[in-house]
Design a protein around this motif. Structure first.
Motif, PDB file in Angstrom:
ATOM      1  N   LEU A 371      11.850  22.329  56.482  1.00 52.87           N
ATOM      2  CA  LEU A 371      10.570  21.698  56.790  1.00 52.87           C
ATOM      3  C   LEU A 371      10.725  20.215  57.100  1.00 52.87           C
ATOM      4  O   LEU A 371      10.128  19.697  58.044  1.00 52.87           O
ATOM      5  N   LEU A 372      11.525  19.528  56.289  1.00 53.78           N
ATOM      6  CA  LEU A 372      11.651  18.080  56.433  1.00 53.78           C
ATOM      7  C   LEU A 372      12.576  17.680  57.570  1.00 53.78           C
ATOM      8  O   LEU A 372      12.626  16.509  57.950  1.00 53.78           O
ATOM      9  N   GLY A 373      13.291  18.646  58.124  1.00 52.48           N
ATOM     10  CA  GLY A 373      14.131  18.371  59.282  1.00 52.48           C
ATOM     11  C   GLY A 373      13.540  18.889  60.574  1.00 52.48           C
ATOM     12  O   GLY A 373      14.210  18.867  61.611  1.00 52.48           O
ATOM     13  N   SER A 374      12.297  19.329  60.545  1.00 55.44           N
ATOM     14  CA  SER A 374      11.653  19.939  61.705  1.00 55.44           C
ATOM     15  C   SER A 374      10.333  19.228  61.999  1.00 55.44           C
ATOM     16  O   SER A 374       9.524  19.006  61.097  1.00 55.44           O
ATOM     17  N   GLU A 375      10.114  18.878  63.245  1.00 52.29           N
ATOM     18  CA  GLU A 375       8.840  18.265  63.619  1.00 52.29           C
ATOM     19  C   GLU A 375       7.677  19.213  63.314  1.00 52.29           C
ATOM     20  O   GLU A 375       6.631  18.786  62.824  1.00 52.29           O
ATOM     21  N   ALA A 376       7.884  20.483  63.585  1.00 52.60           N
ATOM     22  CA  ALA A 376       6.827  21.456  63.295  1.00 52.60           C
ATOM     23  C   ALA A 376       6.583  21.560  61.798  1.00 52.60           C
ATOM     24  O   ALA A 376       5.433  21.666  61.344  1.00 52.60           O
ATOM     25  N   GLY A 377       7.664  21.527  60.998  1.00 55.46           N
ATOM     26  CA  GLY A 377       7.511  21.597  59.549  1.00 55.46           C
ATOM     27  C   GLY A 377       6.799  20.378  58.993  1.00 55.46           C
ATOM     28  O   GLY A 377       5.903  20.495  58.139  1.00 55.46           O
ATOM     29  N   LEU A 378       7.165  19.200  59.477  1.00 55.35           N
ATOM     30  CA  LEU A 378       6.513  17.975  59.021  1.00 55.35           C
ATOM     31  C   LEU A 378       5.041  17.969  59.415  1.00 55.35           C
ATOM     32  O   LEU A 378       4.181  17.534  58.645  1.00 55.35           O
ATOM     33  N   ARG A 379       4.750  18.463  60.600  1.00 60.72           N
ATOM     34  CA  ARG A 379       3.349  18.520  61.040  1.00 60.72           C
ATOM     35  C   ARG A 379       2.551  19.488  60.183  1.00 60.72           C
ATOM     36  O   ARG A 379       1.381  19.239  59.849  1.00 60.72           O
ATOM     37  N   THR A 380       3.177  20.616  59.802  1.00 63.00           N
ATOM     38  CA  THR A 380       2.498  21.589  58.944  1.00 63.00           C
ATOM     39  C   THR A 380       2.104  20.960  57.616  1.00 63.00           C
ATOM     40  O   THR A 380       0.970  21.128  57.140  1.00 63.00           O
ATOM     41  N   ILE A 381       3.027  20.226  56.992  1.00 70.24           N
ATOM     42  CA  ILE A 381       2.715  19.566  55.726  1.00 70.24           C
ATOM     43  C   ILE A 381       1.637  18.509  55.927  1.00 70.24           C
ATOM     44  O   ILE A 381       0.636  18.455  55.199  1.00 70.24           O
ATOM     45  N   ALA A 382       1.836  17.653  56.930  1.00 66.16           N
ATOM     46  CA  ALA A 382       0.953  16.503  57.105  1.00 66.16           C
ATOM     47  C   ALA A 382      -0.471  16.911  57.450  1.00 66.16           C
ATOM     48  O   ALA A 382      -1.432  16.414  56.844  1.00 66.16           O
ATOM     49  N   GLU A 383      -0.650  17.813  58.402  1.00 63.86           N
ATOM     50  CA  GLU A 383      -2.006  18.134  58.827  1.00 63.86           C
ATOM     51  C   GLU A 383      -2.778  18.885  57.750  1.00 63.86           C
ATOM     52  O   GLU A 383      -4.001  18.757  57.647  1.00 63.86           O
ATOM     53  N   ASN A 384      -2.085  19.652  56.930  1.00 64.73           N
ATOM     54  CA  ASN A 384      -2.753  20.308  55.801  1.00 64.73           C
ATOM     55  C   ASN A 384      -3.056  19.313  54.693  1.00 64.73           C
ATOM     56  O   ASN A 384      -4.113  19.372  54.058  1.00 64.73           O
ATOM     57  N   TYR A 385      -2.119  18.411  54.422  1.00 65.01           N
ATOM     58  CA  TYR A 385      -2.305  17.466  53.315  1.00 65.01           C
ATOM     59  C   TYR A 385      -3.483  16.513  53.584  1.00 65.01           C
ATOM     60  O   TYR A 385      -4.274  16.237  52.685  1.00 65.01           O
ATOM     61  N   VAL A 386      -3.601  16.031  54.810  1.00 64.47           N
ATOM     62  CA  VAL A 386      -4.690  15.089  55.105  1.00 64.47           C
ATOM     63  C   VAL A 386      -6.014  15.808  55.319  1.00 64.47           C
ATOM     64  O   VAL A 386      -7.064  15.167  55.360  1.00 64.47           O
ATOM     65  N   GLY A 387      -5.976  17.142  55.463  1.00 67.54           N
ATOM     66  CA  GLY A 387      -7.205  17.915  55.588  1.00 67.54           C
ATOM     67  C   GLY A 387      -7.444  18.407  56.992  1.00 67.54           C
ATOM     68  O   GLY A 387      -7.389  17.647  57.963  1.00 67.54           O
ATOM     69  N   LEU A 388      -7.708  19.704  57.103  1.00 67.79           N
ATOM     70  CA  LEU A 388      -8.002  20.288  58.405  1.00 67.79           C
ATOM     71  C   LEU A 388      -9.407  19.887  58.857  1.00 67.79           C
ATOM     72  O   LEU A 388     -10.275  19.586  58.032  1.00 67.79           O
ATOM     73  N   PRO A 389      -9.648  19.874  60.161  1.00 70.23           N
ATOM     74  CA  PRO A 389     -10.966  19.465  60.656  1.00 70.23           C
ATOM     75  C   PRO A 389     -12.062  20.409  60.155  1.00 70.23           C
ATOM     76  O   PRO A 389     -11.825  21.593  59.890  1.00 70.23           O
ATOM     77  N   LEU A 390     -13.254  19.902  60.029  1.00 70.31           N
ATOM     78  CA  LEU A 390     -14.395  20.732  59.699  1.00 70.31           C
ATOM     79  C   LEU A 390     -14.609  21.778  60.781  1.00 70.31           C
ATOM     80  O   LEU A 390     -14.454  21.480  61.978  1.00 70.31           O
ATOM     81  N   ASP A 391     -14.942  22.991  60.359  1.00 67.32           N
ATOM     82  CA  ASP A 391     -15.130  24.114  61.268  1.00 67.32           C
ATOM     83  C   ASP A 391     -13.877  24.407  62.074  1.00 67.32           C
ATOM     84  O   ASP A 391     -13.930  25.034  63.113  1.00 67.32           O
ATOM     85  N   GLY A 392     -12.702  23.951  61.531  1.00 65.46           N
ATOM     86  CA  GLY A 392     -11.459  24.198  62.230  1.00 65.46           C
ATOM     87  C   GLY A 392     -10.760  25.431  61.717  1.00 65.46           C
ATOM     88  O   GLY A 392     -11.190  26.075  60.797  1.00 65.46           O
TER      89      GLY A 392
END
Length: 392
Positions: A371-392
């Motif tokens: 996860l930490l060596g992959s752009e997709a993995g880092l994005r998965t952690i980050a976008e979930n941690y900061v919160g998904l958009p409303l109605d997303g």
């Protein structure tokens, strides 16, 4: 007494809902079984997503958060002796989180409600709700002068996991989903500077640890412990000694210890009730769902429920259509289940489970490394941690 919306529970969810409704011209009364001091004395997490920050501003209660809160642009993960940073802002498209204690947020909402002259009934005894399956719901409670009744159009159940609102729904009308984890978090609050400017999540062979903060001079630390543990068995010295063993050299070097201001153990569970609407009763926040604290979602999910509910009630007041009322549960649950999934996944990634085979730890290390060596993995952690958009 008569009001449009009776809100049961004066925690952050109930107070925030009350403010949003008041600013939309919808009168409301809050009923709380505890005293105001007891509500303010609850020690809870305080990591706010952008959705929650925006709602506090909309409620007219965000000024102190902006002045005193600590924006966090990343988090740090410790595993296999190394430290790895997740740049939340970069990998989530520019979003960050705010560290601001739930106690302070609750205080701000209480003060905003008092300034608006809105009624909150504290220390209400024998609270019960009636008539929500028809058109004449009511909240009944007792005070020093006897029994009181609040007639209303709608009831908002913001009274937590053990509250009266969900318990009042007929058993056949609600389905619950639950996972109880075989460990808890032993938390310690201290007036000491944090070991890092950002939160540090440690996946240690001895168990999980978290280094968080409330301010530049106040820290909150957690240790994974068995469910059989009791907080009173842990001296401050024993806590600090165990925490050191779960951190890396950099964190140990910066760790400042001191007497605890509060020490407690929180069990971990995933819980969802479906649906969230029962006639004129709507559940929100912990009355409807619980998440493990690993993903920092509990308060933020409550805020998004409140956003949807306030919008739903405003639309109904404007045109009398029940379409929004009918959609409330599905709108909330779509977001709830995504947050439940992330919290469950993140908890499993960072904790050791009793009786697990040694290979499980190797699987976790490999997944973290990927996860930490992959752009997709880092994005998965980050976008979930900061919160998904409303109605997303």
């Amino acid at each position: 007494m008569r009001t449009r919306v009776a809100i049961v529970g004066a925690g952050p969810a109930g107070l925030l809902l009350g403010q949003l409704l008041q600013r939309a011209g919808i009168d409301n009364v809050i009923v709380e079984r505890q005293s105001a001091d007891h509500v303010l004395g609850r020690i809870r997490a305080g990591i706010l997503e952008q959705v929650t920050m925006d709602l506090l501003d909309e409620a007219g209660a965000g000024a102190r958060m902006h002045a005193e809160g600590l924006p966090h642009h990343g988090i740090e993960l410790l595993f296999d002796g190394g430290r790895h940073r997740v740049d939340l802002q970069r990998h989530s498209g520019g979003r960050v989180v705010m560290v601001y204690g739930q106690t302070e947020l609750t205080r701000d909402l209480m003060q905003a409600r008092a300034a608006a002259g809105l009624q909150t009934v504290y220390s209400a005894r024998d609270v019960r709700i009636e008539g929500f399956d028809g058109t004449r719901p009511r909240v009944v409670y007792r005070d020093a002068d006897g029994e009181r009744r609040i007639d209303c159009d709608f009831i908002a159940g913001c009274d937590g996991f053990h509250g009266v609102c969900r318990a009042s729904v007929p058993a056949g009308a609600v389905r619950t989903w639950e996972k109880v984890y075989p460990f808890g978090w032993l938390g310690l609050l201290s007036d000491t500077p944090p070991v890092c400017d950002e939160l540090v999540y440690a996946a240690s062979p001895r168990g999980f640890a978290l280094c968080s903060q409330r301010s530049p001079t106040r820290s909150r630390y957690y240790l994974q412990v068995p469910l059989t543990e009791r907080a009173e068995r842990w001296s401050d010295a024993a806590f600090w000694d165990e925490l050191r063993l779960r951190l890396d050299d950099a964190a140990r070097a910066r760790l400042v210890t001191g007497p605890s201001l509060e020490k407690s153990i929180a069990p971990l569970r995933s819980f969802v009730a479906e649906p969230l609407r029962f006639g004129r009763l709507f559940l929100a926040g912990d009355a409807a769902h619980i998440v493990p604290p690993t993903g920092a979602k509990g308060l933020n999910l409550a805020a998004s429920d409140v956003k949807y509910l306030a919008q739903t009630l405003q639309d109904y007041a404007a045109d009398g259509s029940e379409a929004g009322l009918d959609r409330y549960s599905a709108r909330c649950l779509r977001r709830v289940w995504k947050a439940e999934r992330f919290s469950w996944w993140f908890t499993g990634l960072l904790h050791r489970f009793p009786g697990e085979a040694p290979i499980e730890a190797k699987f976790r290390s490999a997944e973290l490394d990927y996860l930490l060596g992959s752009e997709a993995g880092l994005r998965t952690i980050a976008e979930n941690y900061v919160g998904l958009p409303l109605d997303g």
